[in-house]
Scaffold this active site. Structure first.
Site, mmCIF file in Angstrom:
data_model
loop_
_atom_site.group_PDB
_atom_site.id
_atom_site.type_symbol
_atom_site.label_atom_id
_atom_site.label_comp_id
_atom_site.label_asym_id
_atom_site.label_seq_id
_atom_site.Cartn_x
_atom_site.Cartn_y
_atom_site.Cartn_z
ATOM 1 N N ARG A 147 0.900 -1.192 -0.078
ATOM 2 C CA ARG A 147 0.017 0.112 -0.142
ATOM 3 C C ARG A 147 0.834 1.062 -0.060
ATOM 4 N NH1 ARG A 147 -3.287 -3.840 2.285
ATOM 5 N NH2 ARG A 147 -5.023 -4.114 0.812
ATOM 6 N N ASP A 176 -0.185 -6.719 -3.757
ATOM 7 C CA ASP A 176 -1.362 -6.460 -3.162
ATOM 8 C C ASP A 176 -1.878 -5.511 -4.425
ATOM 9 O OD1 ASP A 176 -3.856 -5.716 -1.818
ATOM 10 O OD2 ASP A 176 -2.672 -6.458 -0.156
ATOM 11 N N HIS A 247 -6.658 -9.521 -4.002
ATOM 12 C CA HIS A 247 -5.574 -8.561 -3.955
ATOM 13 C C HIS A 247 -4.444 -8.475 -4.894
ATOM 14 C CE1 HIS A 247 -7.103 -7.073 0.141
ATOM 15 N NE2 HIS A 247 -7.417 -8.281 0.389
ATOM 16 N N GLU A 317 -9.998 -12.272 1.612
ATOM 17 C CA GLU A 317 -10.870 -11.161 0.740
ATOM 18 C C GLU A 317 -10.621 -11.271 -0.806
ATOM 19 O OE1 GLU A 317 -10.581 -7.399 3.862
ATOM 20 O OE2 GLU A 317 -8.879 -7.700 2.428
ATOM 21 N N TRP A 383 -6.929 -14.046 11.130
ATOM 22 C CA TRP A 383 -7.137 -12.424 11.474
ATOM 23 C C TRP A 383 -8.473 -12.049 11.723
ATOM 24 C CZ3 TRP A 383 -9.572 -8.808 8.140
ATOM 25 C CH2 TRP A 383 -9.944 -9.363 7.001
ATOM 26 N N TYR A 408 -4.275 -5.223 15.144
ATOM 27 C CA TYR A 408 -3.991 -4.675 13.958
ATOM 28 C C TYR A 408 -3.438 -3.307 14.159
ATOM 29 C CZ TYR A 408 -5.743 -7.850 10.212
ATOM 30 O OH TYR A 408 -5.767 -8.797 9.249
ATOM 31 N N ASP A 410 -2.778 -0.842 12.443
ATOM 32 C CA ASP A 410 -2.792 0.382 11.691
ATOM 33 C C ASP A 410 -4.133 1.019 12.329
ATOM 34 O OD1 ASP A 410 -3.731 -2.334 11.010
ATOM 35 O OD2 ASP A 410 -4.997 -1.498 9.226
ATOM 36 N N TRP A 458 -0.976 -2.725 8.177
ATOM 37 C CA TRP A 458 -1.491 -2.231 6.743
ATOM 38 C C TRP A 458 -1.298 -1.002 6.630
ATOM 39 C CZ3 TRP A 458 -2.091 -6.906 4.301
ATOM 40 C CH2 TRP A 458 -2.556 -7.935 5.137
ATOM 41 N N THR A 459 -0.835 -0.534 5.689
ATOM 42 C CA THR A 459 -0.291 0.813 5.466
ATOM 43 C C THR A 459 -0.921 1.667 4.443
ATOM 44 O OG1 THR A 459 1.334 0.244 3.870
ATOM 45 C CG2 THR A 459 2.152 -0.123 5.860
ATOM 46 N N GLU A 460 -2.205 1.444 4.426
ATOM 47 C CA GLU A 460 -3.037 2.513 3.691
ATOM 48 C C GLU A 460 -2.816 3.848 4.080
ATOM 49 O OE1 GLU A 460 -4.314 -0.321 4.799
ATOM 50 O OE2 GLU A 460 -5.585 -1.348 3.361
HETATM 51 C C1 ACM Z 1 -6.536 -9.226 6.155
HETATM 52 O O1 ACM Z 1 -6.680 -8.159 7.004
HETATM 53 N N1 ACM Z 1 -7.156 -8.835 5.035
HETATM 54 C C2 ACM Z 1 -5.729 -10.335 6.132
#
Ligand code: ACM
Length: 543
Positions: A147, A176, A247, A317, A383, A408, A410, A458-460
């Site tokens: 990201r 991703d 992804h 996802e 997760w 998480y 983030d 996660w780095t969005e």
């Molecule tokens: C995830 O957070 N989609 C693994």
């Protein structure tokens, strides 16, 4: 001295000064402990301006590194005595290394600097006797470099930060929708095309702001080899992740034949510039399977089996809308006699499980890979809460617990209005300290399948290293203690004592130059006023 993080199993602190680290101090390293010898010389040697020259085995006034197979593999015993100096016995080379991390903490925050700040000052190691070993063999951090790309030096720095917290697994989320970050020689367009995007959503995907600066970057194969070797020197295993079959828009934008070409015009896709769950997933064709076998062949070469026994294939996802519409996907379902699209995903993952197993590796994936049946030997990163992990462990699969509701990083760490681009749940330092990787009710047999735990980043909403630091610290220190130390049940944990030890730990992080979130809240330059997040209590960030 009683300010170690993570807390050791047993510490005998006699409080008297025993050992002076000075120019005459040597390091004696038994065969097998050379990585720790090099690490001590390069870190403590630099921090205090000392040569820490090699010494003769058995001579006094030295830091002595030894192996003692009666200790647990990652366990160590550190004793300081007047005559011998500091003796670190480890159950394995890794145990010796974790003992050296403790030694660095005993030397005070200046031991975390890169050059001496008080040349000629006395560096005293108090008399002590510490016995220690980790609760879990898998103590990890997942970093999403797709990201937002983190340059190689920042990755190496994160490996140092993991080591400083006795964390031993680096889960490297390399691909991703928003970027492909590893050079694959046979498919150059993955990085020529897939590593770049023209612009980037600034904030949560509902934000109206864009950063119009092109963003990208990737690691060359030599960069990856360097990262892997750097991790191995620090007794950190690397788990590379190539996320399939969802992804995958960056890969499809580089090689449009990988997508569902009978549903959409995949040649019109570019690397995704915003966030969320993406409908553009891989086509379940032989072309795609062969392509990713080629990718994984290079990945296995870059990440050798001894330090990367696990290969992560994502599996999370993966919306099935395109497969529902695709004649090709439906023909595959019919040909294989599958019940539907979930089983098609399962077939896809099983293919790579078989493929990896045949090459001596183990597949690990996000807990969605349980849907439609999971191949023997595959492991699960749980997760979406504990449930997937519980089901997998009870069925005999190995599990890493990383529930988004708890770890998480983030997610915002305070409910106040000043958190930068706040997303997800409020998870404070204390919340993370009270995280328990083993859920109640897990059978004893299943609990043995919980390899450990990892925090995920996660780095969005993290555009650079400073933003990553802010989200990760100080919470990673609490997480490290959860993963390493044998803490009591969550409600009985002594958070006040952890906070007391954190006072020293913040000074260590300062010396390391970590842009952590201060206990009083973000500093003015750490805020992002006006950039939309998604601070909805109880909702996951991608909703
Ligand atoms: C995830 O957070 N989609 C693994």
């Amino acid at each position: 001295m009683d300010n170690l993080i993570p807390a050791p199993v047993r510490l005998n602190d006699q409080g008297r000064c025993a050992f002076l680290l000075d120019r005459s101090t040597k390091i004696t390293a038994q065969a097998g402990t050379e990585s720790t010898e090099r690490w001590l010389r390069s870190t403590l040697g630099a921090a205090f301006g000392l040569p820490l020259a090699p010494g003769r085995e058995g001579a006094g006034h030295a830091i002595q590194l030894r192996l003692d197979p009666t200790l647990e593999p990652e366990g160590y015993r550190l004793s300081t005595t007047l005559d011998m100096g500091v003796v670190i016995n480890g159950g394995s080379p890794a145990g010796v290394f974790w003992g050296a991390q403790t030694l660095r903490q005993l030397l005070g925050p200046d031991a975390f600097r890169s050059a001496p700040v008080s040349p000629g000052g006395k560096t005293v190691i108090p008399y002590t006797d510490i016995e220690d070993s980790p609760r879990f063999p898998w103590r990890g951090l997942m970093l999403d470099v797709s990201r937002h790309f983190l340059p190689k030096d920042d990755v190496l720095r994160y490996l140092d930060l993991l080591a400083a917290h006795k964390l031993n697994v680096f889960h490297f989320h390399l691909t991703d929708d928003q970027g492909w970050r590893v050079e694959i020689k046979r498919y150059p367009r993955l990085t020529e095309v897939g590593a770049w995007r023209d612009r980037t959503k600034y904030g949560h995907r509902a934000s109206e702001l864009w950063d119009e600066t092109p963003h990208g970057g990737f690691y060359t194969q030599d960069d990856i080899r360097e990262i892997v070797a750097y991790a191995a020197e620090r007794h950190i295993r690397v788990v590379p992740e190539i996320d399939i079959p969802g992804h995958s828009q960056a890969a499809i934008s580089a090689y449009p034949e990988l997508g569902n070409t009978d549903v959409i015009d995949t040649t019109a896709l570019s690397v995704w510039d915003t966030w969320g769950v993406n409908p553009n997933v891989l086509a379940p064709t032989d072309t795609t399977l062969r392509f990713f076998e080629g990718v994984f062949e290079e990945i296995l070469d870059l990440f050798p089996a001894d330090t990367s026994p696990f290969i992560h294939v994502g599996g999370d996802e993966c919306p099935k809308d395109q497969w529902k519409e695709s004649a090709t996907a439906q023909a595959r379902i019919a040909e294989l006699g599958l019940a539907g699209e979930d089983e098609l995903q399962s077939w896809f993952i099983r293919h790579f499980d078989t493929w990896l197993t045949a090459r001596g590796r183990r597949l690990i994936g996000w807990d969605e890979i349980l849907e439609g049946g999971l191949a023997d030997g595959a492991a699960v990163s749980s997760w979406r809460g504990y449930a997937g992990g519980i089901a997998a462990a009870e069925a005999g699969h190995d599990v890493v617990m990383c529930p988004e509701q708890q770890v998480y990083l983030d997610h915002r760490q305070d409910g106040g209005p000043d958190e930068p681009m706040p997303i997800g749940y409020v998870r404070t330092l204390e919340d993370v300290y009270r995280f328990e990787p083993l859920p109640p009710g897990l059978s004893e047999a299943a609990a043995r399948h919980v390899l450990g735990t990892q925090a995920n980043v996660w780095t969005e909403v993290m555009q650079n290293r400073a933003r990553v630091d802010y989200q990760v610290f100080p919470r990673l220190a609490a997480f490290a203690e959860v993963a390493w130390s044998r803490l009591p049940a969550p409600a009985e944990r002594d958070f006040a004592d952890f906070e007391r030890r954190m006072a020293t730990h913040y000074a260590r992080l300062d010396a390391l130059g970590v842009d952590y979130r201060p206990p009083g809240g973000p500093l003015p330059w750490q805020r992002r006023p006006g950039v939309l997040g998604r601070p909805i209590e109880g909702a996951p960030p991608n909703v």
